[in-house]
Design an enzyme around this catalytic site. Structure first.
Site, PDB file in Angstrom:
ATOM      1  N   SER A  94       9.499  18.018 -33.920  1.00 34.49           N
ATOM      2  CA  SER A  94      10.780  17.328 -33.715  1.00 34.49           C
ATOM      3  C   SER A  94      11.481  17.188 -35.059  1.00 34.49           C
ATOM      4  O   SER A  94      10.828  17.157 -36.113  1.00 34.49           O
ATOM      5  CB  SER A  94      10.536  15.936 -33.135  1.00 34.49           C
ATOM      6  OG  SER A  94      11.722  15.156 -33.175  1.00 34.49           O
ATOM      7  N   TYR A 146       6.240   7.681 -33.759  1.00 31.71           N
ATOM      8  CA  TYR A 146       6.662   8.935 -33.110  1.00 31.71           C
ATOM      9  C   TYR A 146       6.966  10.006 -34.175  1.00 31.71           C
ATOM     10  O   TYR A 146       6.405  11.103 -34.148  1.00 31.71           O
ATOM     11  CB  TYR A 146       7.884   8.722 -32.213  1.00 31.71           C
ATOM     12  CG  TYR A 146       8.374  10.033 -31.633  1.00 31.71           C
ATOM     13  CD1 TYR A 146       7.595  10.726 -30.716  1.00 31.71           C
ATOM     14  CD2 TYR A 146       9.566  10.617 -32.058  1.00 31.71           C
ATOM     15  CE1 TYR A 146       7.998  11.964 -30.220  1.00 31.71           C
ATOM     16  CE2 TYR A 146       9.981  11.834 -31.574  1.00 31.71           C
ATOM     17  CZ  TYR A 146       9.194  12.508 -30.650  1.00 31.71           C
ATOM     18  OH  TYR A 146       9.587  13.732 -30.166  1.00 31.71           O
TER      19      TYR A 146
HETATM   20  P1  NDP Z   1       9.802  14.999 -20.917  1.00 31.98           P
HETATM   21  O1  NDP Z   1       9.506  13.546 -20.853  1.00 31.98           O
HETATM   22  O2  NDP Z   1      10.861  15.539 -20.028  1.00 31.98           O
HETATM   23  O3  NDP Z   1       8.460  15.842 -20.729  1.00 31.98           O
HETATM   24  C1  NDP Z   1       7.275  15.462 -21.347  1.00 31.98           C
HETATM   25  C2  NDP Z   1       6.118  16.212 -20.733  1.00 31.98           C
HETATM   26  O4  NDP Z   1       4.919  15.797 -21.409  1.00 31.98           O
HETATM   27  C3  NDP Z   1       5.946  15.917 -19.260  1.00 31.98           C
HETATM   28  O5  NDP Z   1       5.710  17.128 -18.581  1.00 31.98           O
HETATM   29  C4  NDP Z   1       4.704  15.030 -19.216  1.00 31.98           C
HETATM   30  O6  NDP Z   1       3.964  15.323 -18.042  1.00 31.98           O
HETATM   31  C5  NDP Z   1       3.926  15.517 -20.439  1.00 31.98           C
HETATM   32  N1  NDP Z   1       2.966  14.525 -20.921  1.00 31.98           N
HETATM   33  C6  NDP Z   1       3.201  13.311 -21.477  1.00 31.98           C
HETATM   34  N2  NDP Z   1       2.046  12.686 -21.744  1.00 31.98           N
HETATM   35  C7  NDP Z   1       1.044  13.532 -21.337  1.00 31.98           C
HETATM   36  C8  NDP Z   1      -0.358  13.462 -21.338  1.00 31.98           C
HETATM   37  N3  NDP Z   1      -1.016  12.388 -21.806  1.00 31.98           N
HETATM   38  N4  NDP Z   1      -1.066  14.514 -20.860  1.00 31.98           N
HETATM   39  C9  NDP Z   1      -0.431  15.603 -20.383  1.00 31.98           C
HETATM   40  N5  NDP Z   1       0.904  15.718 -20.344  1.00 31.98           N
HETATM   41  C10 NDP Z   1       1.627  14.698 -20.815  1.00 31.98           C
HETATM   42  O7  NDP Z   1      10.172  15.265 -22.454  1.00 31.98           O
HETATM   43  P2  NDP Z   1      10.585  16.604 -23.250  1.00 31.98           P
HETATM   44  O8  NDP Z   1      10.507  17.791 -22.394  1.00 31.98           O
HETATM   45  O9  NDP Z   1      11.857  16.310 -23.942  1.00 31.98           O
HETATM   46  O10 NDP Z   1       9.454  16.609 -24.364  1.00 31.98           O
HETATM   47  C11 NDP Z   1       8.535  17.667 -24.537  1.00 31.98           C
HETATM   48  C12 NDP Z   1       8.076  17.670 -25.975  1.00 31.98           C
HETATM   49  O11 NDP Z   1       9.182  17.868 -26.837  1.00 31.98           O
HETATM   50  C13 NDP Z   1       7.430  16.362 -26.447  1.00 31.98           C
HETATM   51  O12 NDP Z   1       6.362  16.671 -27.286  1.00 31.98           O
HETATM   52  C14 NDP Z   1       8.543  15.666 -27.224  1.00 31.98           C
HETATM   53  O13 NDP Z   1       8.052  14.794 -28.200  1.00 31.98           O
HETATM   54  C15 NDP Z   1       9.241  16.858 -27.831  1.00 31.98           C
HETATM   55  N6  NDP Z   1      10.626  16.676 -28.234  1.00 31.98           N
HETATM   56  C16 NDP Z   1      11.592  16.180 -27.384  1.00 31.98           C
HETATM   57  C17 NDP Z   1      12.905  16.066 -27.800  1.00 31.98           C
HETATM   58  C18 NDP Z   1      13.966  15.488 -26.947  1.00 31.98           C
HETATM   59  O14 NDP Z   1      14.984  15.000 -27.495  1.00 31.98           O
HETATM   60  N7  NDP Z   1      13.877  15.539 -25.636  1.00 31.98           N
HETATM   61  C19 NDP Z   1      13.296  16.542 -29.116  1.00 31.98           C
HETATM   62  C20 NDP Z   1      12.215  17.004 -29.938  1.00 31.98           C
HETATM   63  C21 NDP Z   1      10.956  17.102 -29.490  1.00 31.98           C
HETATM   64  P3  NDP Z   1       3.202  14.244 -17.117  1.00 31.98           P
HETATM   65  O15 NDP Z   1       3.931  12.939 -17.278  1.00 31.98           O
HETATM   66  O16 NDP Z   1       3.265  14.815 -15.748  1.00 31.98           O
HETATM   67  O17 NDP Z   1       1.821  14.242 -17.682  1.00 31.98           O
HETATM   68  C1  8X3 Z   2      13.101  13.669 -30.185  1.00 31.52           C
HETATM   69  C2  8X3 Z   2      14.385  13.924 -30.870  1.00 31.52           C
HETATM   70  O1  8X3 Z   2      16.288  12.896 -32.222  1.00 31.52           O
HETATM   71  O2  8X3 Z   2      15.108  11.446 -30.627  1.00 31.52           O
HETATM   72  O3  8X3 Z   2      12.043  14.190 -30.869  1.00 31.52           O
HETATM   73  O4  8X3 Z   2      14.020  12.106 -32.656  1.00 31.52           O
HETATM   74  S1  8X3 Z   2      14.979  12.522 -31.623  1.00 31.52           S
END
Ligand code: NDP
Ligand code: 8X3
Length: 252
Positions: free
Chosen positions: A139, A152
């Site tokens: 991120s 985070y």
């Molecule tokens: P979502 O919340 O839409 O998706 C997160 C996914 O992670 C879900 O499929 C969830 O599945 C899974 N997950 C969470 N905890 C667990 C666990 N303990 N075991 C297995 N699966 C888990 O978020 P995003 O798609 O946005 O996020 C995906 C990744 O990208 C993350 O690592 C996040 O930190 C990162 N990210 C997101 C950004 C954003 O702004 N959206 C920007 C930068 C990075 P389930 O709950 O079914 O287990």
């Molecule tokens: C998630 C993106 O901008 O909320 O990793 O940190 S931000």
């Protein structure tokens, strides 16, 4: 035989969009996440076109992670790409107001969970050799500080450094490692971060143009499918309408 990708957190956001992107290119999919009904739904959609194996998996459960990898059906054993996507942010309030349990959950998921899966899949990736890759979801928060990011952001800094360090040890195996580091993207991320506050999530993404899950899925697919001799170390991407702000100064 088609190429095989294993995606953690395929039930939402980037993971689900990546599953669709790899399916578009004919890859076989190993889809994991905790929400079984979402996995089933996605498998029903994509298995019309490609081979799909699903496993309900909490990445924090080290033994379960190893079992899922050990018990992969023969046709799904030779994983070419691992997408370490499962992750979450919690507690956007200042560090001093956060429950310790929320910090532990982020560490257990974003750091230990990612490490659990990587450790279990590495032997297979090394066997696959040239062209194999690990795509870690970092991120911008891993590089740039901002209020409320505390553990985070620190967990994503771990992802960045782990990516680089893996590259050193994997040199000569053909396995590539990339930290894909997005900025603000509209998924369920903020709903999770705010403990289910839909209004707060809507407010964050309103009147601007955040990244979409499909944008990030395209980057994941891109890094994984470059020629085998090309390794993107880190790919940091923001929405055009997002940038940094001035330093904060405390005044009397
Ligand atoms: P979502 O919340 O839409 O998706 C997160 C996914 O992670 C879900 O499929 C969830 O599945 C899974 N997950 C969470 N905890 C667990 C666990 N303990 N075991 C297995 N699966 C888990 O978020 P995003 O798609 O946005 O996020 C995906 C990744 O990208 C993350 O690592 C996040 O930190 C990162 N990210 C997101 C950004 C954003 O702004 N959206 C920007 C930068 C990075 P389930 O709950 O079914 O287990
Ligand atoms: C998630 C993106 O901008 O909320 O990793 O940190 S931000």
């Amino acid at each position: 035989m088609s190429d095989i990708v294993l995606i953690t957190g395929a039930t939402s956001g980037f993971g689900r969009a990546a599953a669709r992107r790899f399916a578009d290119a004919g890859w076989s999919l190993i889809l994991t996440g905790r929400r079984e009904e979402r996995l089933t739904e996605l498998a029903e959609e994509l298995s019309q076109r490609v081979r799909v194996h699903t496993a309900v998996l909490d990445v924090r459960d080290e033994k379960a992670v190893q079992s899922v990898i050990d018990e992969l059906p023969e046709a799904f054993r030779r994983v070419k790409t691992l997408v370490n996507n499962a992750g979450l942010a919690l507690a956007p309030q200042p560090a001093q107001d956060v429950d310790l349990a929320d910090w532990h959950t982020m560490i257990d998921t974003n750091i230990k969970g990612l490490v659990n899966v990587t450790h279990a899949v590495l032997p297979t990736l090394i066997e696959t050799g040239a062209g194999a890759s690990i795509v870690n979801l970092g991120s911008v928060a891993g590089q740039w500080p901002y209020p409320g990011s505390h553990v985070y952001g620190a967990s994503k800094a771990f992802v960045q450094q782990f990516t680089y360090n893996l590259r050193c040890d994997l040199q000569g195996t053909g396995v590539r490692v990339t930290d894909v580091a997005p900025g603000m993207a509209e998924t369920e991320f903020t709903l999770v971060r705010t403990g289910g506050d839909q209004a707060a999530s809507d407010a964050l993404y309103r009147d601007t143009t955040p990244l979409q899950a499909e944008d990030v899925a395209e980057l994941i697919y891109y890094t994984a499918t470059l020629p085998a001799h090309v390794n993107v170390n880190r790919l940091e991407v923001m929405p055009t309408r997002q940038a940094w702000s001035a330093f904060a100064v405390d005044r009397d």
